[in-house]
Design a protein around this motif. Structure first.
Motif, mmCIF file in Angstrom:
data_model
loop_
_atom_site.group_PDB
_atom_site.id
_atom_site.type_symbol
_atom_site.label_atom_id
_atom_site.label_comp_id
_atom_site.label_asym_id
_atom_site.label_seq_id
_atom_site.Cartn_x
_atom_site.Cartn_y
_atom_site.Cartn_z
ATOM 1 N N ALA A 185 0.830 -1.201 0.000
ATOM 2 C CA ALA A 185 0.000 0.000 0.000
ATOM 3 C C ALA A 185 0.864 1.252 0.000
ATOM 4 C CB ALA A 185 -0.929 0.003 1.206
ATOM 5 N N ARG A 186 1.984 1.211 0.757
ATOM 6 C CA ARG A 186 2.872 2.380 0.800
ATOM 7 C C ARG A 186 3.525 2.621 -0.556
ATOM 8 N NH1 ARG A 186 4.577 0.115 5.798
ATOM 9 N NH2 ARG A 186 6.620 -0.383 4.902
ATOM 10 N N ARG A 187 3.908 1.549 -1.222
ATOM 11 C CA ARG A 187 4.514 1.684 -2.558
ATOM 12 C C ARG A 187 3.511 2.282 -3.535
ATOM 13 N NH1 ARG A 187 6.830 -3.403 -1.307
ATOM 14 N NH2 ARG A 187 5.153 -4.466 -2.453
ATOM 15 N N GLU A 188 2.285 1.782 -3.457
ATOM 16 C CA GLU A 188 1.270 2.289 -4.380
ATOM 17 C C GLU A 188 0.953 3.756 -4.084
ATOM 18 O OE1 GLU A 188 -2.517 0.377 -6.565
ATOM 19 O OE2 GLU A 188 -2.623 0.331 -4.390
ATOM 20 N N GLU A 189 0.900 4.112 -2.807
ATOM 21 C CA GLU A 189 0.629 5.492 -2.422
ATOM 22 C C GLU A 189 1.727 6.422 -2.948
ATOM 23 O OE1 GLU A 189 -2.116 8.085 -0.446
ATOM 24 O OE2 GLU A 189 -2.205 5.919 -0.767
ATOM 25 N N ALA A 190 2.977 5.966 -2.874
ATOM 26 C CA ALA A 190 4.102 6.766 -3.375
ATOM 27 C C ALA A 190 3.990 6.952 -4.889
ATOM 28 C CB ALA A 190 5.425 6.101 -3.014
ATOM 29 N N LEU A 191 3.573 5.899 -5.583
ATOM 30 C CA LEU A 191 3.407 5.985 -7.033
ATOM 31 C C LEU A 191 2.289 6.958 -7.389
ATOM 32 C CD1 LEU A 191 4.050 5.029 -9.897
ATOM 33 C CD2 LEU A 191 2.456 3.135 -9.551
ATOM 34 N N LEU A 192 1.177 6.893 -6.652
ATOM 35 C CA LEU A 192 0.068 7.795 -6.927
ATOM 36 C C LEU A 192 0.460 9.248 -6.651
ATOM 37 C CD1 LEU A 192 -3.088 5.882 -5.617
ATOM 38 C CD2 LEU A 192 -2.056 5.884 -7.890
ATOM 39 N N ARG A 193 1.256 9.456 -5.623
ATOM 40 C CA ARG A 193 1.737 10.816 -5.322
ATOM 41 C C ARG A 193 2.577 11.341 -6.492
ATOM 42 N NH1 ARG A 193 2.329 13.908 -0.694
ATOM 43 N NH2 ARG A 193 1.295 12.242 0.479
ATOM 44 N N GLU A 194 3.411 10.464 -7.031
ATOM 45 C CA GLU A 194 4.250 10.836 -8.173
ATOM 46 C C GLU A 194 3.393 11.169 -9.393
ATOM 47 O OE1 GLU A 194 7.280 8.335 -10.964
ATOM 48 O OE2 GLU A 194 7.645 8.208 -8.800
ATOM 49 N N GLU A 195 2.354 10.358 -9.632
ATOM 50 C CA GLU A 195 1.480 10.588 -10.789
ATOM 51 C C GLU A 195 0.642 11.846 -10.605
ATOM 52 O OE1 GLU A 195 -0.751 7.033 -11.428
ATOM 53 O OE2 GLU A 195 0.970 5.945 -12.260
ATOM 54 N N ALA A 196 0.234 12.109 -9.368
ATOM 55 C CA ALA A 196 -0.526 13.326 -9.097
ATOM 56 C C ALA A 196 0.335 14.561 -9.349
ATOM 57 C CB ALA A 196 -1.038 13.318 -7.660
ATOM 58 N N MET A 197 1.602 14.492 -8.953
ATOM 59 C CA MET A 197 2.508 15.611 -9.201
ATOM 60 C C MET A 197 2.695 15.815 -10.706
ATOM 61 S SD MET A 197 4.237 18.039 -7.847
ATOM 62 C CE MET A 197 4.670 17.678 -6.139
ATOM 63 N N ALA A 198 2.756 14.717 -11.455
ATOM 64 C CA ALA A 198 2.892 14.825 -12.908
ATOM 65 C C ALA A 198 1.663 15.495 -13.523
ATOM 66 C CB ALA A 198 3.096 13.435 -13.516
ATOM 67 N N ALA A 199 0.463 15.178 -12.984
ATOM 68 C CA ALA A 199 -0.759 15.803 -13.490
ATOM 69 C C ALA A 199 -0.758 17.294 -13.183
ATOM 70 C CB ALA A 199 -1.990 15.126 -12.883
ATOM 71 N N LEU A 200 -0.270 17.667 -12.000
ATOM 72 C CA LEU A 200 -0.162 19.087 -11.665
ATOM 73 C C LEU A 200 0.813 19.783 -12.609
ATOM 74 C CD1 LEU A 200 -0.064 19.034 -7.752
ATOM 75 C CD2 LEU A 200 -1.867 20.016 -9.184
#
Length: 256
Positions: free
Chosen positions: A124-139
């Motif tokens: 879950a922590r790995r996936e959360e880190a990936l989603l944070r990275e993808e969210a930053m890319a969307a920003l």
């Protein structure tokens, strides 16, 4: 090779009591195009978006996304299939940063279950880190990455509009439905929005847009469908539509 039809709307009717908000509406959205849906106030545009995204069920008709019927599906199920929308009124989450607002858009693709997330297991922590990275890319895609840690609702109005767009993009949709994305924007901000949307289309995103800014619509749309009193009265390229007598009459109230 003919372009793929991504979204098919066939004979959609939506009645509220004795009022027909939509009457036998049919049109297609082709993969990779920007299609605009326009019409005077009360023409049925937002009702159509509500039907397409599962907020309302049609009285009659069929909607297919990538060849599969979506009638009866919940909004989250339709999002998971690749179609998401923004709303005419900005709907950001109070007290959340810009980054956190966008991460909400990523969560529809999370695979970790409730238990994994609750216990903060490594997966879950790995996936959360990936989603944070993808969210930053969307920003970054909308030019807001430098404001990632600011409270979303504290951003200037135009940037709140872009934040909503980033949140929608974070779900990695095949087709993006935009309801009045230029509402309240100044001329410069509208130009920025147009450039962004054309850039996303260039990367393969399909866009269906409802918009009152006719300059924006005519500038960037590949095709336009015109509703009036819940019915399709015209469709075609911007040049064809803006010279159609029925469209002129609907907007100006005169006989062409």
């Amino acid at each position: 090779m003919a372009a793929q039809t991504l979204l098919e709307i066939r004979n959609i009717t939506k009645q509220f009591g004795g009022l027909a908000a939509l009457k036998d509406v049919s049109f297609d959205v082709t993969a990779g195009e920007i299609k605009a849906m326009i019409g005077p106030n009360g023409a049925g545009k937002t009702t159509m978006f509500d039907v397409l995204t599962g907020i309302l069920s049609p009285t009659a008709g069929e909607v297919s996304l990538k060849g599969q019927s979506i009638i009866g599906l919940r909004p989250d199920e339709i999002t998971a299939m690749g179609m998401i929308r923004t709303f005419q009124t900005i709907q950001l989450f109070e007290g959340m940063t810009a980054l956190e607002n966008v991460m909400v858009g990523c969560h529809c693709r999370m695979e970790s279950g409730f238990v994994s997330n609750s216990l903060r297991l490594p997966s879950a922590r790995r996936e959360e880190a990936l989603l944070r990275e993808e969210a930053m890319a969307a920003l970054k895609d909308v030019g807001l990455h430098t404001r990632a840690n600011e409270i979303g609702t504290n951003l200037p109005y135009g940037q709140q509009r872009l934040l909503e767009l980033a949140r929608a993009l974070a779900s990695k949709p095949d087709i993006l439905l935009l309801d009045e994305p230029a509402a309240g924007l100044n001329q410069y901000e509208t130009g920025e929005l147009s450039s962004l949307l054309l850039g996303f289309r260039g990367k393969g995103l399909t866009i269906l847009i409802v918009e009152h800014d006719m300059g924006l619509v005519m500038q960037m749309s590949d095709e336009i469908v015109v509703l009036d009193y819940g019915e399709v009265i015209a469709s075609g390229t911007p040049e064809v539509v803006q010279n159609d007598p029925r469209v002129i009459e609907a907007y100006l109230g005169i006989e062409a």
